[in-house]
Enzyme design. Structure first.
Site, PDB file in Angstrom:
ATOM      1  N   LYS A 181       0.820  -1.220   0.000  1.00 35.04           N
ATOM      2  CA  LYS A 181       0.000   0.000   0.000  1.00 35.04           C
ATOM      3  C   LYS A 181       0.848   1.262   0.000  1.00 35.04           C
ATOM      4  CE  LYS A 181      -3.530  -0.512  -0.439  1.00 35.04           C
ATOM      5  NZ  LYS A 181      -4.187  -0.878  -1.711  1.00 35.04           N
ATOM      6  N   THR A 184       3.553   0.579  -4.936  1.00 32.07           N
ATOM      7  CA  THR A 184       4.415  -0.314  -5.718  1.00 32.07           C
ATOM      8  C   THR A 184       3.826  -0.655  -7.084  1.00 32.07           C
ATOM      9  OG1 THR A 184       3.454  -2.255  -4.618  1.00 32.07           O
ATOM     10  CG2 THR A 184       5.474  -1.335  -3.664  1.00 32.07           C
ATOM     11  N   ARG A 185       2.511  -0.812  -7.149  1.00 33.57           N
ATOM     12  CA  ARG A 185       1.885  -1.131  -8.442  1.00 33.57           C
ATOM     13  C   ARG A 185       2.035   0.040  -9.407  1.00 33.57           C
ATOM     14  NH1 ARG A 185       1.189  -5.024 -11.705  1.00 33.57           N
ATOM     15  NH2 ARG A 185       0.775  -6.292  -9.857  1.00 33.57           N
ATOM     16  N   ARG A 389      -9.131   3.656  -3.313  1.00 35.13           N
ATOM     17  CA  ARG A 389     -10.372   3.523  -2.546  1.00 35.13           C
ATOM     18  C   ARG A 389     -10.523   4.683  -1.567  1.00 35.13           C
ATOM     19  NH1 ARG A 389      -8.276  -1.809  -1.980  1.00 35.13           N
ATOM     20  NH2 ARG A 389      -9.439  -3.391  -3.124  1.00 35.13           N
ATOM     21  N   HIS A 391     -11.015   6.165   1.913  1.00 35.79           N
ATOM     22  CA  HIS A 391     -10.722   5.672   3.260  1.00 35.79           C
ATOM     23  C   HIS A 391     -11.900   5.925   4.206  1.00 35.79           C
ATOM     24  CE1 HIS A 391      -6.047   5.941   2.724  1.00 35.79           C
ATOM     25  NE2 HIS A 391      -6.619   5.076   1.914  1.00 35.79           N
TER      26      HIS A 391
END
Length: 430
Positions: A181, A184-185, A389, A391
């Site tokens: 989270k 990294t992607r 998303r 939070h």
């Protein structure tokens, strides 16, 4: 019948216990009661919340093992040679996994999604616990996806263009090792736009889950590359896996490592949000974050909190790799200035700066940049719906307590890396 005790004789009825001894007894009793209270509340004891100053000093971590001949493994192999034997070299002993009888009710309520382990410098973090390693939130990669990625003629693991059917499958020269989270992607997708980079799209989890399958299995997962191209992969859980540094060093000691870090408070909330989307029945963030809310005791054994203690994990990596082989990328700047961060990444990898500001388009709906091809007018390619998303609303007092908890660890991380990520300044601006 024993004679009456004489005054002044040690042990006699008439003797007086020295005040110093009374004070010592009272202190010992107080410490015992304190430890009992901590045990009843969390089971981890006061050691679970050691201050950063105590990490390197009081309970010194085990002496670094020699990477040349780590216990339980064969001698180091060259990057191109397959591992000897069929076992898991260097796998942690089952008896080393710490147990945690307390907090069972909370973990059961969370559906086993949040492993907890006592905090101690240098101990096994992810590799010590099968439940942690196989946390479904670490990766969406499945064995079937890995098989497809490594199958002959697979085109799913290339870079900016389709992976060619010619070339050679090589072990990676660079790894994105963390953090979960952190971004990294986004980094992987951006660097895959470079023509001299080939990266597998799935997360192999070789150095934490699949190490027993051997280097040949790992090589087959990789895309084919030509001479001069770099092979890469990303698995964020490597950064918190105790055995990963030694195993990677055993594969190739000159491997370049990239870590994307993010404000640990925001990272923890994002981690929780991801799990909440798949397990709506889990307890609230506030319940999971504290051992005792009234006393303000943060549960540092909860993985969502523990991953953000970057200094603790980095200490393990520095036993095997020099700081010059590790690049720390700011997850925040990867959003606000993706081209600037990618310039650092390309320099670190020895690549020409080809991925520039022309490759990015900021998506206001998503709240982060999307990739586009500068040579055509096709629509920008954004990350999937699992990214960005919203939070959940967290009690401001909880966030304040977490900031105080992380601050000394952040300062230590800044000192270790020589970089100031300004997370405290970012929080004061809000």
């Amino acid at each position: 019948m024993s004679p009456p005790a004489q005054p002044g004789v040690p042990g006699g009825r008439g003797s007086k216990v020295p005040p110093a001894r009374k004070l010592l007894c009272m202190c010992s009793l107080s410490l015992c009661l304190t430890y009992l209270c901590y045990s009843l509340m969390g089971g981890a004891g006061p050691a679970a919340l050691r201050s950063p100053a105590a990490l390197p000093g009081t309970a010194a971590p085990a002496a670094p093992r020699s990477p040349a001949a780590p216990p339980g493994s064969a001698a180091p192999r060259s990057a191109g040679s397959p591992p000897a034997g069929t076992g898991a070299p260097g796998a942690p002993a089952a008896s080393a996994a710490p147990t945690r009888a307390a907090n069972g009710s909370r973990e059961a309520a969370a559906g086993g999604a949040w492993p907890r382990t006592p905090l101690a410098p240098g101990e096994a973090i992810a590799a010590q616990s099968g439940a942690f390693e196989r946390d479904p939130q670490e990766s969406s990669t499945t064995d079937e996806e890995l098989s497809r990625a490594g199958s002959p003629g697979s085109r799913g693991g290339g870079g900016g263009s389709t992976t060619p059917d010619y070339g050679e499958k090589r072990l990676p020269q660079a790894l994105i090792i963390g953090v979960k989270k952190g971004g990294t992607r986004a980094l992987l997708e951006a660097i895959r736009a470079h023509p001299d980079v080939r990266a597998v799209g799935t997360e192999p989890h070789f150095f934490d889950r699949n190490y027993e399958k051997g280097l040949e299995w790992y090589r087959n997962v990789m895309p084919k590359t030509l001479d001069g191209q770099i092979t890469m992969e990303k698995t964020p859980s490597y950064f918190v896996t105790n055995e990963a540094p030694r195993r990677i060093h055993s594969m190739a000691k000159d491997t370049k490592l990239i870590v994307v870090v993010r404000n640990p408070v925001t990272r923890a909330i994002s981690d929780y949000t991801q799990t909440l989307s798949k397990k709506p029945e889990i307890p609230t963030f506030e319940v999971l974050a504290f051992k005792n809310r009234t006393l303000g005791l943060i549960d540092a054994s909860w993985s969502a909190i523990r991953i953000g203690i970057y200094a603790l994990h980095l200490e393990n990596w520095l036993q095997y790799f020099p700081l010059s082989q590790i690049l720390f990328v700011s997850g925040e700047r990867l959003i606000t200035d993706p081209a600037g961060e990618m310039a650092k990444v390309q320099d670190f990898l020895g690549l020409k700066r080809i991925v520039t500001e022309k490759h990015f388009y900021f998506n206001k709906t998503k709240g982060f940049p999307c990739l586009k091809k500068p040579e055509d007018s096709s629509a920008p390619r954004c990350l999937g719906k699992s990214k960005g998303r919203t939070h959940p609303k967290i009690d401001p007092d909880v966030i304040h307590r977490l900031r105080k908890f992380y601050k000394p660890f952040n300062v230590m991380f800044y000192q270790m890396t020589g970089q100031d990520f300004k997370w405290e300044q970012e929080e004061s601006d809000k």
